[in-house]
Design an enzyme around this catalytic site. Structure first.
Site, mmCIF file in Angstrom:
data_model
loop_
_atom_site.group_PDB
_atom_site.id
_atom_site.type_symbol
_atom_site.label_atom_id
_atom_site.label_comp_id
_atom_site.label_asym_id
_atom_site.label_seq_id
_atom_site.Cartn_x
_atom_site.Cartn_y
_atom_site.Cartn_z
ATOM 1 N N SER A 261 -11.695 -46.150 -62.505
ATOM 2 C CA SER A 261 -10.634 -45.931 -63.712
ATOM 3 C C SER A 261 -10.417 -46.806 -65.036
ATOM 4 O O SER A 261 -9.991 -46.507 -65.980
ATOM 5 C CB SER A 261 -9.447 -45.753 -63.006
ATOM 6 N N LYS B 104 -4.942 -51.803 -64.559
ATOM 7 C CA LYS B 104 -4.649 -51.058 -65.650
ATOM 8 C C LYS B 104 -4.222 -51.531 -66.803
ATOM 9 O O LYS B 104 -3.888 -52.764 -66.850
ATOM 10 C CB LYS B 104 -3.559 -49.774 -65.231
#
Length: 194
Positions: free
Chosen positions: A55, A99
């Site tokens: 990701s 993230k």
């Protein structure tokens, strides 16, 4: 008997004095102490975690080890663009997620036609990010509370992040720290996380 005229050199034998030995040991001691101190400082404020999944590619790769600075957010707040480590919903049984911070406390975040809008304005981002296929819960505007952050993975269409209902906005108390150094997968070298 013939005598040679000219210069003659005599080599003086060098002796190792106590002072020289003492200087060598003092220098070695200080080098060892400096390395030990650096190690203690880095690992007392740092934490090593592994990136799980794709990701965050191309910034971070699956299996890549990342050193997290646990101290920085005790003094400062995360800013837009920081890569943070957090436990989703504060769940201690989960692995740490990595993230990028997109939305800051008090901001309104929405994803419209694949693009991120902050307070109604298009967020200026690097063109390398893919257009977002699924806005998730950010399809409707999200107002971040005073201790909440909106995060996205760099690989936008293969990321479980704040768009997912089971993660949502990230509370500051669940943030472990900021990504600091990354270990390169192909080489055993470290580099700053950008």
């Amino acid at each position: 008997m013939a005598r040679h005229k000219g210069l003659t050199f005599y080599e003086k034998k060098k002796r190792i004095s106590r002072e020289m030995v003492r200087e060598i040991f003092v220098t070695l001691f200080y080098c060892f102490a400096a390395v030990l101190l650096a190690f203690v400082i880095v690992f007392s404020i740092g934490m090593k975690i592994s990136m799980i999944g794709v990701s965050m590619e191309p910034a971070l790769y699956n299996g890549q080890e990342v050193l997290i600075n646990r101290f920085v957010y005790k003094m400062l707040s995360p800013k837009r663009g920081d890569i943070i480590a957090f436990l989703p919903n504060g769940n201690p049984n989960s692995h740490y997620y990595l993230k990028r911070v997109i939305g800051l406390p008090g901001e309104r975040v929405q994803i419209i036609n694949g693009y991120v809008y902050i307070n109604g304005e298009l967020l200026a981002e690097d063109e390398s990010y893919d257009k977002i296929a699924d806005a998730g819960i950010a399809e409707t505007e999200i107002l971040l509370e005073s201790d909440e952050y909106f995060v996205l993975g760099d690989n936008r269409n293969i990321s479980e992040d704040s768009r997912s209902g089971n993660i949502g906005p990230i509370k500051k108390e669940t943030i472990a720290g900021r990504a600091w150094f990354k270990m390169n997968c192909d080489e055993e070298t470290m580099g700053l996380v950008k």
